[in-house]
Design a protein around this motif. Structure first.
Motif, PDB file in Angstrom:
ATOM      1  N   GLN A  76     -18.288  -2.342  -3.164  1.00 39.14           N
ATOM      2  CA  GLN A  76     -19.442  -2.656  -4.017  1.00 39.14           C
ATOM      3  C   GLN A  76     -19.243  -3.990  -4.718  1.00 39.14           C
ATOM      4  OE1 GLN A  76     -20.477  -0.479  -7.882  1.00 39.14           O
ATOM      5  NE2 GLN A  76     -21.980   0.390  -6.456  1.00 39.14           N
ATOM      6  N   GLU A  77     -18.027  -4.210  -5.217  1.00 44.46           N
ATOM      7  CA  GLU A  77     -17.607  -5.501  -5.767  1.00 44.46           C
ATOM      8  C   GLU A  77     -16.266  -5.844  -5.149  1.00 44.46           C
ATOM      9  OE1 GLU A  77     -17.551  -5.670 -10.000  1.00 44.46           O
ATOM     10  OE2 GLU A  77     -19.624  -4.971 -10.228  1.00 44.46           O
ATOM     11  N   SER A  78     -16.088  -7.090  -4.749  1.00 46.63           N
ATOM     12  CA  SER A  78     -14.891  -7.509  -4.020  1.00 46.63           C
ATOM     13  C   SER A  78     -13.609  -6.952  -4.637  1.00 46.63           C
ATOM     14  CB  SER A  78     -14.804  -9.032  -3.981  1.00 46.63           C
ATOM     15  OG  SER A  78     -15.841  -9.572  -3.204  1.00 46.63           O
ATOM     16  N   LEU A  79     -12.732  -6.433  -3.766  1.00 44.92           N
ATOM     17  CA  LEU A  79     -11.454  -5.902  -4.203  1.00 44.92           C
ATOM     18  C   LEU A  79     -10.416  -7.021  -4.205  1.00 44.92           C
ATOM     19  CD1 LEU A  79     -11.360  -2.587  -2.117  1.00 44.92           C
ATOM     20  CD2 LEU A  79     -12.474  -3.020  -4.320  1.00 44.92           C
ATOM     21  N   ILE A  80      -9.663  -7.135  -5.294  1.00 39.84           N
ATOM     22  CA  ILE A  80      -8.624  -8.167  -5.429  1.00 39.84           C
ATOM     23  C   ILE A  80      -7.264  -7.520  -5.225  1.00 39.84           C
ATOM     24  CG2 ILE A  80      -7.635  -9.956  -6.892  1.00 39.84           C
ATOM     25  CD1 ILE A  80     -10.580 -10.389  -6.087  1.00 39.84           C
ATOM     26  N   LYS A  81      -6.496  -8.077  -4.296  1.00 39.69           N
ATOM     27  CA  LYS A  81      -5.159  -7.560  -4.002  1.00 39.69           C
ATOM     28  C   LYS A  81      -4.162  -8.704  -4.025  1.00 39.69           C
ATOM     29  CE  LYS A  81      -1.987  -4.671  -2.388  1.00 39.69           C
ATOM     30  NZ  LYS A  81      -0.862  -5.631  -2.275  1.00 39.69           N
ATOM     31  N   LYS A  82      -3.268  -8.681  -5.011  1.00 41.55           N
ATOM     32  CA  LYS A  82      -2.206  -9.680  -5.089  1.00 41.55           C
ATOM     33  C   LYS A  82      -1.027  -9.218  -4.215  1.00 41.55           C
ATOM     34  CE  LYS A  82      -3.432 -10.459  -9.949  1.00 41.55           C
ATOM     35  NZ  LYS A  82      -2.964 -10.345 -11.355  1.00 41.55           N
ATOM     36  N   TYR A  83      -0.444 -10.159  -3.494  1.00 40.56           N
ATOM     37  CA  TYR A  83       0.709  -9.807  -2.666  1.00 40.56           C
ATOM     38  C   TYR A  83       1.815  -9.198  -3.518  1.00 40.56           C
ATOM     39  CZ  TYR A  83       4.673 -10.213   0.496  1.00 40.56           C
ATOM     40  OH  TYR A  83       5.771  -9.937   1.266  1.00 40.56           O
ATOM     41  N   SER A  84       1.974  -9.688  -4.728  1.00 38.03           N
ATOM     42  CA  SER A  84       3.058  -9.231  -5.607  1.00 38.03           C
ATOM     43  C   SER A  84       2.797  -7.854  -6.205  1.00 38.03           C
ATOM     44  CB  SER A  84       3.277 -10.244  -6.741  1.00 38.03           C
ATOM     45  OG  SER A  84       2.079 -10.424  -7.477  1.00 38.03           O
ATOM     46  N   CYS A  85       1.587  -7.310  -6.027  1.00 39.15           N
ATOM     47  CA  CYS A  85       1.245  -5.981  -6.553  1.00 39.15           C
ATOM     48  C   CYS A  85       1.143  -4.981  -5.402  1.00 39.15           C
ATOM     49  CB  CYS A  85      -0.080  -6.016  -7.301  1.00 39.15           C
ATOM     50  SG  CYS A  85      -0.096  -7.087  -8.748  1.00 39.15           S
ATOM     51  N   ASP A  86       1.512  -3.740  -5.662  1.00 41.51           N
ATOM     52  CA  ASP A  86       1.425  -2.711  -4.634  1.00 41.51           C
ATOM     53  C   ASP A  86       0.012  -2.162  -4.475  1.00 41.51           C
ATOM     54  OD1 ASP A  86       4.082  -2.756  -3.836  1.00 41.51           O
ATOM     55  OD2 ASP A  86       4.710  -1.325  -5.372  1.00 41.51           O
ATOM     56  N   PHE A  87      -0.827  -2.352  -5.492  1.00 41.54           N
ATOM     57  CA  PHE A  87      -2.154  -1.738  -5.469  1.00 41.54           C
ATOM     58  C   PHE A  87      -3.236  -2.776  -5.753  1.00 41.54           C
ATOM     59  CE2 PHE A  87       0.950   1.392  -6.951  1.00 41.54           C
ATOM     60  CZ  PHE A  87       0.781   2.388  -6.006  1.00 41.54           C
ATOM     61  N   VAL A  88      -4.459  -2.444  -5.369  1.00 44.02           N
ATOM     62  CA  VAL A  88      -5.613  -3.269  -5.715  1.00 44.02           C
ATOM     63  C   VAL A  88      -5.717  -3.348  -7.231  1.00 44.02           C
ATOM     64  CG1 VAL A  88      -8.138  -3.391  -5.639  1.00 44.02           C
ATOM     65  CG2 VAL A  88      -6.866  -2.710  -3.595  1.00 44.02           C
ATOM     66  N   SER A  89      -5.994  -4.551  -7.775  1.00 40.53           N
ATOM     67  CA  SER A  89      -5.991  -4.728  -9.229  1.00 40.53           C
ATOM     68  C   SER A  89      -7.391  -4.923  -9.819  1.00 40.53           C
ATOM     69  CB  SER A  89      -5.111  -5.923  -9.611  1.00 40.53           C
ATOM     70  OG  SER A  89      -5.541  -7.103  -8.958  1.00 40.53           O
TER      71      SER A  89
END
Length: 277
Positions: A224-237
């Motif tokens: 619904q709204e773009s999901l942001i995923k940082k390589y350094s994080c294990d989960f979508v933020s």
């Protein structure tokens, strides 16, 4: 992470759905199936991200000669590389966690990932294919194939498609969920350092994920709204997913870009639940 698949069983007792869990048996079973499918779907997607991350690490860090065996920092598995020559493609990486498993970041993996790289992943059209072989994560069995294909058309905005086929997820209680999906992924940070993964940030701009439980109930999660995923994080933020099924409709909200396990689920009646992976 394994808690996620069971959170929604408890939520049913607190009236997550508009349909009461105390209704007739058919409605109750459908409702419980829907809410557990949401938890299973979020867990599946998080694990898919982890396996893609493993694929990127393995294919980026290992450039050894044919049929060599390597160890890679951050991955406890034994890695075997097969190719015709040091510069040829495809390259096949077998990531073997062993029958008894090994532990990375408190996550126990068993079995194998077969990762095939068709060409340099920074080249448009190149693909990473990840196949799961007798593979499990913290006791959760996973099957199916992930295809991660470079679909870049503008060099300054790297883009990939992520496709999951023949997905099968068996949780700790033996419940089985079939799953498939397609996502479009853009890289929004770290573009200037293509072989350094740690500074990368990805944005999932569109796509959906469908999950089918053993009783045939189908649930779909759509960006619904773009999901942001940082390589350094294990989960979508950050970002939102729209959840749709016969009895359960609402929105998963991953928050304000904090690198944590927290998210919320807001049912269509306006009730919001604060949850954690």
């Amino acid at each position: 992470m394994k808690k996620t698949a069971f959170l929604f069983l408890t939520i049913c007792a607190t009236a997550l759905t508009q349909v009461s869990c105390s209704g007739n048996d058919d409605t109750k079973n459908q409702s419980e199936s829907d809410v557990t499918s949401v938890g299973a779907s979020l867990t599946i997607d998080a694990i898919n991200d982890m396996d893609i991350k493993t694929g990127l690490i393995v294919t980026t860090k290992n450039t050894s000669s044919a049929k060599s065996k390597e160890t890679t920092p951050g991955i406890c598995a034994a890695i075997t590389i097969t190719q015709q020559s040091p510069t040829s493609y495809p390259k096949v990486f077998t990531v073997d966690y062993g029958a008894t498993g090994c532990t990375d970041n408190l996550i126990i993996r068993k079995g194998k990932l077969k990762i095939t790289l068709s060409g340099p992943i920074t080249t448009t059209g190149s693909k990473i294919t990840i196949e799961r072989i007798d593979y499990s994560l913290n006791g959760i069995k996973l099957e199916g194939t992930i295809e991660y294909t470079n679909a870049t058309t503008v060099a300054t905005v790297p883009q990939w498609s992520r496709k999951v086929t023949n997905g099968k997820f068996t949780d700790l209680e033996g419940r089985v969920y079939l799953n498939s999906g397609n996502w479009t992924v853009k890289q929004t940070a770290g573009v200037d350092t293509p072989y350094v993964l740690e500074d990368n940030t990805y944005e999932m701009t569109e796509g959906n994920h469908t999950i089918t439980s053993a009783n045939g109930a189908v649930l779909t999660l759509t960006v619904q709204e773009s999901l942001i995923k940082k390589y350094s994080c294990d989960f979508v933020s950050k970002g939102k997913l729209k959840v749709q099924s016969n009895l359960l409709n609402g929105v998963v909200d991953y928050g304000n870009n904090d690198c944590d396990k927290k998210f919320t689920f807001t049912n269509q009646n306006g009730t919001t639940f604060n949850l954690s992976m």
